[in-house]
Scaffold this motif. Structure first.
Motif, PDB file in Angstrom:
ATOM      1  N   LEU A  42       0.826  -1.207   0.000  1.00  0.00           N
ATOM      2  CA  LEU A  42       0.000   0.000   0.000  1.00  0.00           C
ATOM      3  C   LEU A  42       0.865   1.263   0.000  1.00  0.00           C
ATOM      4  O   LEU A  42       0.551   2.233  -0.682  1.00  0.00           O
ATOM      5  CB  LEU A  42      -0.938  -0.009   1.203  1.00  0.00           C
ATOM      6  N   ALA A  43       1.965   1.234   0.742  1.00  0.00           N
ATOM      7  CA  ALA A  43       2.883   2.376   0.761  1.00  0.00           C
ATOM      8  C   ALA A  43       3.512   2.589  -0.610  1.00  0.00           C
ATOM      9  O   ALA A  43       3.639   3.730  -1.075  1.00  0.00           O
ATOM     10  CB  ALA A  43       3.969   2.176   1.808  1.00  0.00           C
ATOM     11  N   LEU A  44       3.888   1.516  -1.286  1.00  0.00           N
ATOM     12  CA  LEU A  44       4.482   1.639  -2.623  1.00  0.00           C
ATOM     13  C   LEU A  44       3.484   2.212  -3.622  1.00  0.00           C
ATOM     14  O   LEU A  44       3.819   3.099  -4.409  1.00  0.00           O
ATOM     15  CB  LEU A  44       4.984   0.284  -3.108  1.00  0.00           C
ATOM     16  N   VAL A  45       2.257   1.717  -3.578  1.00  0.00           N
ATOM     17  CA  VAL A  45       1.232   2.233  -4.496  1.00  0.00           C
ATOM     18  C   VAL A  45       0.929   3.694  -4.180  1.00  0.00           C
ATOM     19  O   VAL A  45       0.789   4.530  -5.078  1.00  0.00           O
ATOM     20  CB  VAL A  45      -0.038   1.360  -4.427  1.00  0.00           C
ATOM     21  N   SER A  46       0.853   4.027  -2.888  1.00  0.00           N
ATOM     22  CA  SER A  46       0.580   5.412  -2.487  1.00  0.00           C
ATOM     23  C   SER A  46       1.694   6.349  -2.941  1.00  0.00           C
ATOM     24  O   SER A  46       1.424   7.452  -3.429  1.00  0.00           O
ATOM     25  CB  SER A  46       0.403   5.510  -0.975  1.00  0.00           C
ATOM     26  N   ILE A  47       2.926   5.928  -2.780  1.00  0.00           N
ATOM     27  CA  ILE A  47       4.054   6.755  -3.227  1.00  0.00           C
ATOM     28  C   ILE A  47       3.992   6.948  -4.739  1.00  0.00           C
ATOM     29  O   ILE A  47       4.227   8.044  -5.244  1.00  0.00           O
ATOM     30  CB  ILE A  47       5.390   6.128  -2.787  1.00  0.00           C
ATOM     31  N   GLY A  48       3.667   5.880  -5.458  1.00  0.00           N
ATOM     32  CA  GLY A  48       3.546   6.004  -6.913  1.00  0.00           C
ATOM     33  C   GLY A  48       2.458   6.975  -7.329  1.00  0.00           C
ATOM     34  O   GLY A  48       2.661   7.806  -8.204  1.00  0.00           O
ATOM     35  N   VAL A  49       1.309   6.914  -6.672  1.00  0.00           N
ATOM     36  CA  VAL A  49       0.200   7.813  -7.005  1.00  0.00           C
ATOM     37  C   VAL A  49       0.542   9.253  -6.632  1.00  0.00           C
ATOM     38  O   VAL A  49       0.310  10.185  -7.414  1.00  0.00           O
ATOM     39  CB  VAL A  49      -1.100   7.349  -6.311  1.00  0.00           C
ATOM     40  N   ILE A  50       1.100   9.451  -5.445  1.00  0.00           N
ATOM     41  CA  ILE A  50       1.463  10.804  -5.005  1.00  0.00           C
ATOM     42  C   ILE A  50       2.518  11.397  -5.932  1.00  0.00           C
ATOM     43  O   ILE A  50       2.425  12.554  -6.346  1.00  0.00           O
ATOM     44  CB  ILE A  50       1.940  10.794  -3.543  1.00  0.00           C
ATOM     45  N   PHE A  51       3.528  10.617  -6.289  1.00  0.00           N
ATOM     46  CA  PHE A  51       4.574  11.106  -7.188  1.00  0.00           C
ATOM     47  C   PHE A  51       3.997  11.412  -8.566  1.00  0.00           C
ATOM     48  O   PHE A  51       4.351  12.414  -9.187  1.00  0.00           O
ATOM     49  CB  PHE A  51       5.695  10.070  -7.295  1.00  0.00           C
ATOM     50  N   HIS A  52       3.092  10.577  -9.038  1.00  0.00           N
ATOM     51  CA  HIS A  52       2.492  10.790 -10.346  1.00  0.00           C
ATOM     52  C   HIS A  52       1.683  12.090 -10.377  1.00  0.00           C
ATOM     53  O   HIS A  52       1.788  12.870 -11.319  1.00  0.00           O
ATOM     54  CB  HIS A  52       1.605   9.602 -10.708  1.00  0.00           C
ATOM     55  N   VAL A  53       0.899  12.323  -9.334  1.00  0.00           N
ATOM     56  CA  VAL A  53       0.022  13.496  -9.314  1.00  0.00           C
ATOM     57  C   VAL A  53       0.790  14.783  -9.042  1.00  0.00           C
ATOM     58  O   VAL A  53       0.533  15.810  -9.670  1.00  0.00           O
ATOM     59  CB  VAL A  53      -1.114  13.299  -8.281  1.00  0.00           C
ATOM     60  N   THR A  54       1.745  14.749  -8.124  1.00  0.00           N
ATOM     61  CA  THR A  54       2.416  15.993  -7.721  1.00  0.00           C
ATOM     62  C   THR A  54       3.658  16.319  -8.533  1.00  0.00           C
ATOM     63  O   THR A  54       4.054  17.481  -8.596  1.00  0.00           O
ATOM     64  CB  THR A  54       2.803  15.953  -6.234  1.00  0.00           C
ATOM     65  N   VAL A  55       4.277  15.326  -9.144  1.00  0.00           N
ATOM     66  CA  VAL A  55       5.527  15.585  -9.868  1.00  0.00           C
ATOM     67  C   VAL A  55       5.392  15.248 -11.353  1.00  0.00           C
ATOM     68  O   VAL A  55       5.674  16.085 -12.211  1.00  0.00           O
ATOM     69  CB  VAL A  55       6.704  14.793  -9.249  1.00  0.00           C
ATOM     70  N   GLN A  56       4.957  14.057 -11.645  1.00  0.00           N
ATOM     71  CA  GLN A  56       5.014  13.583 -13.020  1.00  0.00           C
ATOM     72  C   GLN A  56       4.062  14.333 -13.954  1.00  0.00           C
ATOM     73  O   GLN A  56       4.463  14.744 -15.047  1.00  0.00           O
ATOM     74  CB  GLN A  56       4.690  12.092 -13.039  1.00  0.00           C
ATOM     75  N   ILE A  57       2.834  14.519 -13.564  1.00  0.00           N
ATOM     76  CA  ILE A  57       1.876  15.221 -14.419  1.00  0.00           C
ATOM     77  C   ILE A  57       2.289  16.680 -14.632  1.00  0.00           C
ATOM     78  O   ILE A  57       2.377  17.129 -15.781  1.00  0.00           O
ATOM     79  CB  ILE A  57       0.442  15.094 -13.880  1.00  0.00           C
TER      80      ILE A  57
END
Length: 143
Positions: A42-57
């Motif tokens: 869950l932590a890995l998925v959360s980090i991926g989603v947070i990074f995607h929304v705040t940095v990657q996009i």
């Protein structure tokens, strides 16, 4: 954006070092201190989603906008530069570590994972999404 987010999530199939350490961090005879495996996932998925929304996009959109009339390589460099700054700000805000030596491994891990995914977005935006419109066969140009 969905392609780069999916690729980012796939990069977590190779777990970061801290996730591997979390499995063996607690003594075997203390079940209250163990971290359940689903929490690490869950932590890995959360980090991926947070990074995607705040940095990657934001870095993908801003970098390709800044490099809109340039080559894909220049756009990719701009995307990575924006992503590096946004990743630094995100880690400073979340981790709040003053020393760079403590944050650098996490920053480098996120940037390595994100760079693969953002390369797909830059390639897609330059080669697929920006193709010139074709005229239908047999029709003359209207002047």
């Amino acid at each position: 954006m969905h392609l780069s987010g999916a690729l980012l999530l796939l990069t977590f199939l190779v777990p970061p070092a801290w996730a591997l350490d979390a499995y063996g961090a607690a003594p075997a005879n203390d079940p209250s201190a163990d971290v359940p495996p689903f929490m690490i996932l869950l932590a890995l998925v959360s980090i991926g989603v947070i990074f995607h929304v705040t940095v990657q996009i934001p870095s993908g959109l801003l970098g390709t906008w800044l490099g809109r009339n340039r080559t894909a390589a220049v756009s990719y460099v701009l995307v990575l530069a924006v992503a590096g700054v946004l990743t630094s700000v995100l880690l400073w805000a979340v981790v709040e570590v003053g020393r760079v030596a403590h944050v650098f491994p996490l920053w480098a891990d996120l940037m390595a994972r994100g760079s693969v995914a953002m390369a797909s977005y830059v390639w897609l935006s330059h080669h697929v999404l920006t193709r010139p419109a074709r005229r239908p066969e047999g029709r003359a140009a209207v002047s």
